[in-house]
Enzyme design. Structure first.
Site, PDB file in Angstrom:
ATOM      1  N   LYS A 101       0.851  -1.186   0.000  1.00 48.29           N
ATOM      2  CA  LYS A 101       0.000   0.000   0.000  1.00 48.29           C
ATOM      3  C   LYS A 101       0.888   1.238   0.000  1.00 48.29           C
ATOM      4  CE  LYS A 101      -3.707   2.079   2.818  1.00 48.29           C
ATOM      5  NZ  LYS A 101      -4.546   1.861   4.024  1.00 48.29           N
ATOM      6  N   SER A 173      -9.383   2.255   2.289  1.00 50.72           N
ATOM      7  CA  SER A 173      -8.143   2.858   1.800  1.00 50.72           C
ATOM      8  C   SER A 173      -7.106   1.836   1.357  1.00 50.72           C
ATOM      9  CB  SER A 173      -7.540   3.777   2.873  1.00 50.72           C
ATOM     10  OG  SER A 173      -7.046   3.031   3.962  1.00 50.72           O
ATOM     11  N   SER A 197     -10.300  -0.150   6.921  1.00 55.31           N
ATOM     12  CA  SER A 197      -9.501  -0.212   5.696  1.00 55.31           C
ATOM     13  C   SER A 197      -9.027  -1.615   5.355  1.00 55.31           C
ATOM     14  CB  SER A 197      -8.292   0.722   5.805  1.00 55.31           C
ATOM     15  OG  SER A 197      -8.710   2.061   5.822  1.00 55.31           O
TER      16      SER A 197
END
Length: 246
Positions: A101, A173, A197
Protein backbone atom coordinates in the site's frame (compact mmCIF):
# COMPACT_ATOMS: atom_id res chain seq x y z
CA UNK A 1 3.32 -21.54 15.21
CA UNK A 2 6.64 -20.54 16.81
CA UNK A 3 9.20 -23.33 17.18
CA UNK A 4 11.58 -23.88 20.11
CA UNK A 5 14.38 -22.25 18.11
CA UNK A 6 12.31 -19.07 17.77
CA UNK A 7 11.44 -19.53 14.10
CA UNK A 8 8.06 -20.15 12.50
CA UNK A 9 6.66 -23.57 11.70
CA UNK A 10 4.76 -23.00 8.48
CA UNK A 11 2.80 -25.46 6.33
CA UNK A 12 4.47 -26.99 3.30
CA UNK A 13 2.72 -28.07 0.15
CA UNK A 14 3.73 -31.41 -1.32
CA UNK A 15 3.76 -32.68 -4.89
CA UNK A 16 3.12 -29.24 -6.35
CA UNK A 17 3.36 -29.23 -10.12
CA UNK A 18 3.92 -26.18 -12.26
CA UNK A 19 0.84 -25.42 -14.39
CA UNK A 20 1.44 -24.94 -18.09
CA UNK A 21 -0.69 -21.78 -18.13
CA UNK A 22 0.56 -18.59 -16.46
CA UNK A 23 -3.05 -17.70 -15.62
CA UNK A 24 -3.18 -20.74 -13.34
CA UNK A 25 0.15 -19.84 -11.74
CA UNK A 26 -1.20 -16.37 -10.92
CA UNK A 27 -3.91 -17.84 -8.70
CA UNK A 28 -1.80 -20.37 -6.82
CA UNK A 29 -1.40 -19.85 -3.08
CA UNK A 30 1.74 -18.36 -1.58
CA UNK A 31 2.57 -21.75 -0.07
CA UNK A 32 2.25 -23.45 -3.47
CA UNK A 33 4.34 -20.81 -5.22
CA UNK A 34 6.94 -21.07 -2.49
CA UNK A 35 7.18 -24.81 -3.03
CA UNK A 36 7.63 -24.31 -6.78
CA UNK A 37 10.50 -21.95 -6.04
CA UNK A 38 12.05 -24.18 -3.37
CA UNK A 39 12.02 -27.18 -5.71
CA UNK A 40 13.30 -25.04 -8.61
CA UNK A 41 10.26 -25.67 -10.79
CA UNK A 42 9.95 -21.93 -11.28
CA UNK A 43 12.31 -19.04 -10.67
CA UNK A 44 11.58 -15.81 -8.88
CA UNK A 45 12.43 -14.03 -12.14
CA UNK A 46 9.70 -15.99 -13.92
CA UNK A 47 7.13 -15.19 -11.23
CA UNK A 48 8.13 -11.54 -11.33
CA UNK A 49 7.58 -11.52 -15.11
CA UNK A 50 4.15 -13.12 -14.72
CA UNK A 51 2.87 -10.74 -12.05
CA UNK A 52 4.31 -7.58 -13.60
CA UNK A 53 2.58 -8.48 -16.86
CA UNK A 54 -0.72 -8.94 -15.03
CA UNK A 55 -0.29 -5.70 -13.10
CA UNK A 56 0.34 -3.77 -16.31
CA UNK A 57 -2.52 -5.49 -18.11
CA UNK A 58 -5.24 -5.09 -15.50
CA UNK A 59 -4.28 -2.00 -13.51
CA UNK A 60 -5.59 0.42 -16.17
CA UNK A 61 -9.02 -1.18 -15.67
CA UNK A 62 -8.95 -1.62 -11.90
CA UNK A 63 -6.90 1.52 -11.16
CA UNK A 64 -5.06 -0.34 -8.41
CA UNK A 65 -1.38 0.52 -9.00
CA UNK A 66 0.32 3.84 -8.29
CA UNK A 67 3.98 2.95 -8.96
CA UNK A 68 5.63 -0.07 -10.55
CA UNK A 69 8.90 -1.00 -8.83
CA UNK A 70 10.13 -3.01 -11.79
CA UNK A 71 13.88 -2.38 -11.51
CA UNK A 72 13.85 -3.17 -7.80
CA UNK A 73 11.73 -6.27 -8.41
CA UNK A 74 14.12 -7.78 -10.93
CA UNK A 75 17.07 -6.99 -8.66
CA UNK A 76 15.40 -8.70 -5.70
CA UNK A 77 14.28 -11.63 -7.86
CA UNK A 78 17.84 -12.18 -9.05
CA UNK A 79 19.08 -12.10 -5.47
CA UNK A 80 16.47 -14.69 -4.49
CA UNK A 81 17.37 -16.96 -7.41
CA UNK A 82 21.10 -16.60 -6.73
CA UNK A 83 20.65 -17.50 -3.06
CA UNK A 84 18.71 -20.62 -3.99
CA UNK A 85 21.46 -21.68 -6.38
CA UNK A 86 23.84 -21.37 -3.43
CA UNK A 87 21.62 -23.68 -1.39
CA UNK A 88 20.15 -20.91 0.78
CA UNK A 89 16.36 -20.91 1.14
CA UNK A 90 14.93 -18.12 3.30
CA UNK A 91 11.46 -19.55 3.85
CA UNK A 92 7.95 -19.42 2.39
CA UNK A 93 8.24 -15.87 1.01
CA UNK A 94 11.58 -16.49 -0.73
CA UNK A 95 11.26 -15.05 -4.23
CA UNK A 96 7.51 -14.36 -3.95
CA UNK A 97 6.29 -11.11 -5.59
CA UNK A 98 4.02 -8.80 -3.59
CA UNK A 99 2.67 -5.25 -3.43
CA UNK A 100 2.69 -2.54 -0.76
CA UNK A 101 0.00 0.00 0.00
CA UNK A 102 1.40 3.39 -0.99
CA UNK A 103 1.61 4.78 2.51
CA UNK A 104 4.59 2.50 3.23
CA UNK A 105 7.96 4.10 2.56
CA UNK A 106 10.47 2.45 0.23
CA UNK A 107 13.71 4.31 -0.59
CA UNK A 108 14.03 5.83 -4.09
CA UNK A 109 10.35 5.30 -4.90
CA UNK A 110 7.38 7.62 -4.54
CA UNK A 111 5.21 7.33 -1.45
CA UNK A 112 2.19 9.38 -2.49
CA UNK A 113 -0.35 8.61 0.24
CA UNK A 114 -2.81 8.60 -2.67
CA UNK A 115 -2.87 12.39 -2.54
CA UNK A 116 -2.47 14.80 -5.44
CA UNK A 117 -0.54 17.08 -3.08
CA UNK A 118 2.08 14.39 -2.42
CA UNK A 119 2.03 12.53 -5.73
CA UNK A 120 5.73 13.26 -6.37
CA UNK A 121 6.88 12.69 -2.79
CA UNK A 122 9.95 10.46 -2.33
CA UNK A 123 10.84 9.62 1.27
CA UNK A 124 14.39 8.61 2.15
CA UNK A 125 13.05 6.00 4.56
CA UNK A 126 12.66 2.25 4.70
CA UNK A 127 9.55 1.08 6.52
CA UNK A 128 9.94 -1.71 9.07
CA UNK A 129 7.42 -3.96 7.32
CA UNK A 130 9.30 -3.56 4.02
CA UNK A 131 12.61 -4.39 5.74
CA UNK A 132 11.12 -7.57 7.18
CA UNK A 133 9.72 -8.69 3.85
CA UNK A 134 13.02 -7.93 2.13
CA UNK A 135 14.90 -10.02 4.69
CA UNK A 136 12.43 -12.86 4.05
CA UNK A 137 13.33 -12.78 0.36
CA UNK A 138 10.03 -11.37 -0.93
CA UNK A 139 10.06 -9.33 -4.16
CA UNK A 140 8.33 -5.93 -4.29
CA UNK A 141 6.67 -5.42 -7.69
CA UNK A 142 4.43 -2.39 -7.09
CA UNK A 143 3.22 0.33 -4.74
CA UNK A 144 -0.55 -0.12 -4.69
CA UNK A 145 -3.39 2.36 -4.39
CA UNK A 146 -4.41 3.93 -1.14
CA UNK A 147 -7.27 6.36 -1.01
CA UNK A 148 -6.32 9.99 -0.38
CA UNK A 149 -4.93 10.38 2.23
CA UNK A 150 -5.32 6.79 3.46
CA UNK A 151 -9.10 7.22 3.30
CA UNK A 152 -11.59 5.33 1.11
CA UNK A 153 -10.77 4.16 -2.45
CA UNK A 154 -10.57 7.51 -4.26
CA UNK A 155 -7.04 8.65 -5.11
CA UNK A 156 -5.43 11.24 -7.37
CA UNK A 157 -5.57 8.91 -10.39
CA UNK A 158 -9.18 7.78 -10.08
CA UNK A 159 -11.08 5.22 -8.01
CA UNK A 160 -10.10 1.59 -7.51
CA UNK A 161 -12.59 -0.93 -8.88
CA UNK A 162 -13.76 -4.32 -7.72
CA UNK A 163 -12.31 -7.06 -9.98
CA UNK A 164 -15.48 -9.14 -9.59
CA UNK A 165 -17.61 -6.32 -10.98
CA UNK A 166 -15.80 -3.31 -12.41
CA UNK A 167 -18.98 -1.25 -12.19
CA UNK A 168 -18.45 -1.35 -8.43
CA UNK A 169 -15.53 -0.22 -6.27
CA UNK A 170 -13.06 -1.79 -3.87
CA UNK A 171 -13.91 0.44 -0.89
CA UNK A 172 -11.56 1.25 1.99
CA UNK A 173 -8.14 2.86 1.80
CA UNK A 174 -6.39 -0.48 1.22
CA UNK A 175 -8.32 -0.72 -2.03
CA UNK A 176 -5.27 -1.37 -4.20
CA UNK A 177 -3.92 -4.32 -2.19
CA UNK A 178 -7.37 -5.94 -2.03
CA UNK A 179 -8.24 -5.53 -5.72
CA UNK A 180 -4.76 -6.53 -6.92
CA UNK A 181 -4.71 -9.68 -4.80
CA UNK A 182 -8.22 -10.71 -5.82
CA UNK A 183 -7.36 -10.27 -9.51
CA UNK A 184 -4.23 -12.43 -9.28
CA UNK A 185 -2.01 -9.44 -9.97
CA UNK A 186 0.05 -10.20 -6.86
CA UNK A 187 0.12 -13.34 -4.69
CA UNK A 188 -0.24 -11.18 -1.57
CA UNK A 189 -0.15 -7.55 -0.54
CA UNK A 190 0.37 -5.38 2.51
CA UNK A 191 -2.12 -2.74 3.58
CA UNK A 192 -3.14 -1.03 6.81
CA UNK A 193 -6.21 -0.17 8.82
CA UNK A 194 -7.36 2.57 11.13
CA UNK A 195 -11.10 1.92 10.89
CA UNK A 196 -12.37 -0.44 8.18
CA UNK A 197 -9.50 -0.21 5.70
CA UNK A 198 -8.83 -3.94 6.02
CA UNK A 199 -12.30 -5.32 6.49
CA UNK A 200 -14.18 -3.32 3.84
CA UNK A 201 -11.99 -4.03 0.78
CA UNK A 202 -11.38 -7.64 1.83
CA UNK A 203 -15.13 -8.24 2.05
CA UNK A 204 -15.85 -6.40 -1.20
CA UNK A 205 -13.11 -8.12 -3.20
CA UNK A 206 -13.48 -11.59 -1.71
CA UNK A 207 -10.03 -12.05 -0.22
CA UNK A 208 -8.87 -13.20 3.19
CA UNK A 209 -7.19 -10.57 5.34
CA UNK A 210 -5.15 -10.77 8.51
CA UNK A 211 -5.58 -7.87 10.91
CA UNK A 212 -2.90 -8.47 13.55
CA UNK A 213 -3.07 -7.38 17.15
CA UNK A 214 -2.06 -3.74 17.56
CA UNK A 215 1.69 -3.47 18.09
CA UNK A 216 2.54 -6.86 16.58
CA UNK A 217 3.82 -5.28 13.36
CA UNK A 218 5.67 -1.99 13.75
CA UNK A 219 4.31 0.91 11.67
CA UNK A 220 7.65 2.74 11.48
CA UNK A 221 7.82 4.94 8.34
CA UNK A 222 4.18 4.26 7.50
CA UNK A 223 1.75 7.17 7.24
CA UNK A 224 -0.84 7.04 10.00
CA UNK A 225 -4.04 8.92 10.72
CA UNK A 226 -4.21 7.65 14.30
CA UNK A 227 -1.03 6.40 15.95
CA UNK A 228 -2.99 4.28 18.42
CA UNK A 229 -5.11 2.48 15.82
CA UNK A 230 -2.92 1.70 12.79
CA UNK A 231 -2.29 -1.95 11.89
CA UNK A 232 -0.19 -3.52 9.14
CA UNK A 233 -1.68 -6.55 7.46
CA UNK A 234 -1.48 -9.05 4.62
CA UNK A 235 -3.87 -10.14 1.91
CA UNK A 236 -3.66 -13.61 0.37
CA UNK A 237 -5.50 -15.59 -2.28
CA UNK A 238 -6.20 -19.31 -1.75
CA UNK A 239 -4.59 -19.32 1.67
CA UNK A 240 -3.53 -22.53 3.33
CA UNK A 241 -2.60 -20.61 6.45
CA UNK A 242 -1.74 -17.01 7.26
CA UNK A 243 1.91 -16.56 8.20
CA UNK A 244 2.75 -13.39 10.09
CA UNK A 245 6.15 -11.78 9.67
CA UNK A 246 6.81 -9.81 12.83
Amino acid sequence: MVTESGGFDYPRASKVHRPSDDEDIAFMSVIELGELIRTKKVTSRELTDIFLRRLKRYSPVLQSVITFTEDLAYKQAKEADDLLEQGKYLGPLHGIPYGLKDIIAVPHYKTTWGSRTFKNQVLDMEAYVYKRLKSAGAVLVAKLVTGSPAYDDIWFGGRTRNPWNIEEFSNGSSAGPAASTAAGMVPFAIGSETVGSITYPAARCGVAALRPTFGTVAWTDVMSISESLVFSWKLFVNIVRLVLIS
